[in-house]
Design a protein around this motif. Structure first.
Motif, short mmCIF file in Angstrom:
data_model
loop_
_atom_site.label_atom_id
_atom_site.label_comp_id
_atom_site.label_asym_id
_atom_site.label_seq_id
_atom_site.Cartn_x
_atom_site.Cartn_y
_atom_site.Cartn_z
N UNK A 118 0.74 -1.27 0.14
CA UNK A 118 -0.04 0.23 0.04
C UNK A 118 0.77 1.28 0.00
N UNK A 119 1.93 1.14 0.74
CA UNK A 119 2.85 2.48 0.78
C UNK A 119 3.45 2.54 -0.54
N UNK A 120 3.96 1.45 -1.29
CA UNK A 120 4.51 1.67 -2.26
C UNK A 120 3.37 2.30 -3.62
N UNK A 121 2.31 1.70 -3.25
CA UNK A 121 1.18 2.26 -4.53
C UNK A 121 1.08 3.67 -3.99
N UNK A 122 0.97 3.88 -2.83
CA UNK A 122 0.74 5.58 -2.49
C UNK A 122 1.76 6.37 -2.86
N UNK A 123 3.11 6.18 -2.79
CA UNK A 123 4.25 6.57 -3.19
C UNK A 123 4.21 6.81 -4.82
N UNK A 124 3.78 5.74 -5.49
CA UNK A 124 3.58 5.84 -7.18
C UNK A 124 2.35 6.86 -7.44
N UNK A 125 1.30 6.65 -6.66
CA UNK A 125 0.37 7.63 -7.06
C UNK A 125 0.80 9.13 -6.93
N UNK A 126 1.81 9.33 -6.00
CA UNK A 126 2.25 10.75 -5.46
C UNK A 126 3.03 11.20 -6.64
N UNK A 127 3.79 10.26 -7.39
CA UNK A 127 4.82 10.60 -8.31
C UNK A 127 3.94 11.06 -9.64
N UNK A 128 2.85 10.59 -9.90
CA UNK A 128 2.24 10.66 -11.17
C UNK A 128 1.81 12.04 -11.53
#
Length: 134
Positions: A118-128
């Protein structure tokens, strides 16, 4: 090649090879094993508990646990011997953890992995980066 080390039991210097204890301590352990095995091999003693074995043989409980972990004394042959679970202290006959503690550890690891994802997915969303065409 062997290296110079201190015996973990008596602190004497010895050449460390396959064993982590000196020859004298090894011989003492072997004598203790013979004592325990002779006691346990009698039909009336096969179902003795750990405390009964310690009481009747004079061998330290930690040493008997070592024999069980090394599979020199088998719980399949002597059903009432065991040692405490590393986490909760329940009697076990193999490994370091009882079934309950293993299951709890698995569950905790699965929860940790899910949180990590979940943390990795959240970081990926923030980088988009989104752009809008007008």
């Amino acid at each position: 090649m062997a290296e110079l080390a201190n015996c973990s039991r008596c602190d004497r210097l010895f050449l460390k090879g396959a064993r982590t204890i000196c020859q004298n301590c090894y011989q003492q352990e072997e004598e203790a094993f013979r004592t325990v095995y002779q006691f346990m091999s009698k039909r009336k003693n096969r179902e003795a508990t750990m405390s009964e074995i310690v009481e009747n043989t004079g061998v330290d409980e930690e040493l008997i646990i070592k024999f069980i972990k090394e599979k020199r004394l088998l719980p399949s042959e002597f059903p009432n011997i065991g040692y405490p679970c590393s986490h909760c202290g329940n009697r076990i006959t193999a490994g370091n953890l009882c079934i309950s503690c293993r299951e709890n550890l698995k569950k905790d690891l699965q929860q940790y992995e899910a949180q990590k994802e979940r943390r990795i997915e959240e970081k990926d969303r923030q980088k988009t980066y989104y752009s809008f065409d007008n």
